[in-house]
Design an enzyme around this catalytic site. Structure first.
Site, PDB file in Angstrom:
ATOM      1  N   ASN A 110     -17.746  13.039  32.240  1.00 27.25           N
ATOM      2  CA  ASN A 110     -18.855  13.372  33.136  1.00 27.25           C
ATOM      3  C   ASN A 110     -19.190  14.843  32.992  1.00 27.25           C
ATOM      4  O   ASN A 110     -18.316  15.649  32.665  1.00 27.25           O
ATOM      5  CB  ASN A 110     -18.423  13.086  34.584  1.00 27.25           C
ATOM      6  CG  ASN A 110     -19.497  13.431  35.607  1.00 27.25           C
ATOM      7  OD1 ASN A 110     -20.683  13.115  35.405  1.00 27.25           O
ATOM      8  ND2 ASN A 110     -19.119  14.091  36.694  1.00 27.25           N
ATOM      9  N   HIS A 112     -20.566  18.026  35.281  1.00 28.21           N
ATOM     10  CA  HIS A 112     -20.694  18.399  36.686  1.00 28.21           C
ATOM     11  C   HIS A 112     -21.156  19.856  36.755  1.00 28.21           C
ATOM     12  O   HIS A 112     -20.595  20.712  36.063  1.00 28.21           O
ATOM     13  CB  HIS A 112     -19.336  18.229  37.388  1.00 28.21           C
ATOM     14  CG  HIS A 112     -19.398  18.542  38.844  1.00 28.21           C
ATOM     15  ND1 HIS A 112     -19.983  17.682  39.749  1.00 28.21           N
ATOM     16  CD2 HIS A 112     -18.985  19.627  39.544  1.00 28.21           C
ATOM     17  CE1 HIS A 112     -19.912  18.229  40.958  1.00 28.21           C
ATOM     18  NE2 HIS A 112     -19.319  19.401  40.857  1.00 28.21           N
ATOM     19  N   SER A 139     -19.083  21.966  34.011  1.00 29.80           N
ATOM     20  CA  SER A 139     -17.825  21.468  33.454  1.00 29.80           C
ATOM     21  C   SER A 139     -18.041  20.060  32.916  1.00 29.80           C
ATOM     22  O   SER A 139     -18.725  19.248  33.548  1.00 29.80           O
ATOM     23  CB  SER A 139     -16.743  21.364  34.550  1.00 29.80           C
ATOM     24  OG  SER A 139     -16.606  22.575  35.261  1.00 29.80           O
ATOM     25  N   ASP A 148     -14.805  13.973  40.630  1.00 28.15           N
ATOM     26  CA  ASP A 148     -14.852  15.286  39.949  1.00 28.15           C
ATOM     27  C   ASP A 148     -13.475  15.948  39.862  1.00 28.15           C
ATOM     28  O   ASP A 148     -13.372  17.179  39.870  1.00 28.15           O
ATOM     29  CB  ASP A 148     -15.862  16.228  40.640  1.00 28.15           C
ATOM     30  CG  ASP A 148     -17.267  15.634  40.676  1.00 28.15           C
ATOM     31  OD1 ASP A 148     -17.657  14.955  39.719  1.00 28.15           O
ATOM     32  OD2 ASP A 148     -17.968  15.845  41.681  1.00 28.15           O
TER      33      ASP A 148
HETATM   34  C1  GAR Z   1     -27.265  17.879  35.789  1.00 32.89           C
HETATM   35  O1  GAR Z   1     -27.409  19.193  36.253  1.00 32.89           O
HETATM   36  C2  GAR Z   1     -25.846  17.389  35.971  1.00 32.89           C
HETATM   37  O2  GAR Z   1     -24.880  18.393  35.795  1.00 32.89           O
HETATM   38  C3  GAR Z   1     -25.880  16.938  37.407  1.00 32.89           C
HETATM   39  O3  GAR Z   1     -27.137  16.326  37.574  1.00 32.89           O
HETATM   40  C4  GAR Z   1     -28.060  16.909  36.667  1.00 32.89           C
HETATM   41  C5  GAR Z   1     -28.685  15.806  35.864  1.00 32.89           C
HETATM   42  O4  GAR Z   1     -29.734  16.279  35.090  1.00 32.89           O
HETATM   43  N1  GAR Z   1     -24.819  16.026  37.687  1.00 32.89           N
HETATM   44  C6  GAR Z   1     -24.264  15.886  38.882  1.00 32.89           C
HETATM   45  O5  GAR Z   1     -24.604  16.532  39.842  1.00 32.89           O
HETATM   46  C7  GAR Z   1     -23.144  14.866  38.939  1.00 32.89           C
HETATM   47  N2  GAR Z   1     -22.505  14.897  40.202  1.00 32.89           N
HETATM   48  P1  GAR Z   1     -30.256  15.463  33.847  1.00 32.89           P
HETATM   49  O6  GAR Z   1     -30.576  14.053  34.353  1.00 32.89           O
HETATM   50  O7  GAR Z   1     -31.503  16.184  33.417  1.00 32.89           O
HETATM   51  O8  GAR Z   1     -29.190  15.458  32.809  1.00 32.89           O
END
Ligand code: GAR
Length: 193
Positions: A110, A112, A139, A148
């Site tokens: 994942n 995060h 991360s 997480d």
């Molecule tokens: C990203 O910033 C990712 O790190 C975060 O959501 C966004 C997705 O953007 N993930 C989380 O918060 C997971 N808990 P994306 O759809 O453009 O990749």
């Protein structure tokens, strides 16, 4: 070289997914995207995946209500159909049950948006700003039952500036995510059998 069959799970925009799809076009990349799976039919990332000629599927979580495992059983069946070997969660915003996590332990990672172990969960950038942290980041980690909490594979950092808002900080971190995730996924592939 062995290319591991990859599924990317998304819920929305899909920019990290796109970064992985782009990296995976390299002949020496150790994963081959076979499926992009969303829990939201309207996820913008589904169209991006189609443009990249990657097969897509959607399992809408809503009809399952509170039966999260039934939702995951349907996702799992699709992942099995595609003989998926490794899963990259990329903005997949459902918390997974122990049942699903156990099935994919050692084969699911994942991204995060915090410097874990700081700020698991939501609103990570706001929490880093509120705490007066000098830096923030992202991360990539192995997925375990605690949200997480799994071992970190790789991180990237950026400074938090005095006038930062959630949006300005997120805009500084997102390009780092796009650089980090394909690299960390390649590293994770090295530990697969
Ligand atoms: C990203 O910033 C990712 O790190 C975060 O959501 C966004 C997705 O953007 N993930 C989380 O918060 C997971 N808990 P994306 O759809 O453009 O990749």
């Amino acid at each position: 070289m062995k290319k591991h069959r990859l599924a990317i799970l998304i819920s929305g925009r899909g920019s990290n997914m796109e970064a992985i799809l782009s990296a995976a076009t390299a002949s020496d990349y150790p994963a081959e995207p076979k499926l992009v799976l969303s829990n939201r039919p309207d996820a913008a990332g589904l169209q991006i995946a189609t443009k990249h000629r990657v097969q897509t599927a959607c399992v809408d979580h809503k009809p399952f209500g509170s039966d999260r495992e039934a939702f995951e059983r349907q996702m799992d069946a699709i992942l099995q159909e595609h003989q998926i070997e490794i899963i990259a969660l990329a903005g997949f915003m459902r918390v997974l049950t122990p049942w699903f996590v156990r099935r994919w332990t050692g084969r699911m990672i994942n991204i995060h948006p915090s410097l874990l172990p700081k700020y698991p969960g939501l609103n990570t950038h706001q929490r880093a700003i509120d705490a007066g942290d000098p830096e923030a980041g992202c991360s990539v980690h192995w997925v375990t039952e605690g949200v997480d909490e799994g071992a970190v594979i790789a991180q990237a950092k950026a400074p938090i500036l005095p006038d930062d808002t959630v949006d300005s900080l997120a805009a500084r971190i997102l390009p780092l995510e796009h650089e980090l995730y394909p690299r960390a996924l390649a590293e994770a592939c090295q530990s697969l059998k």
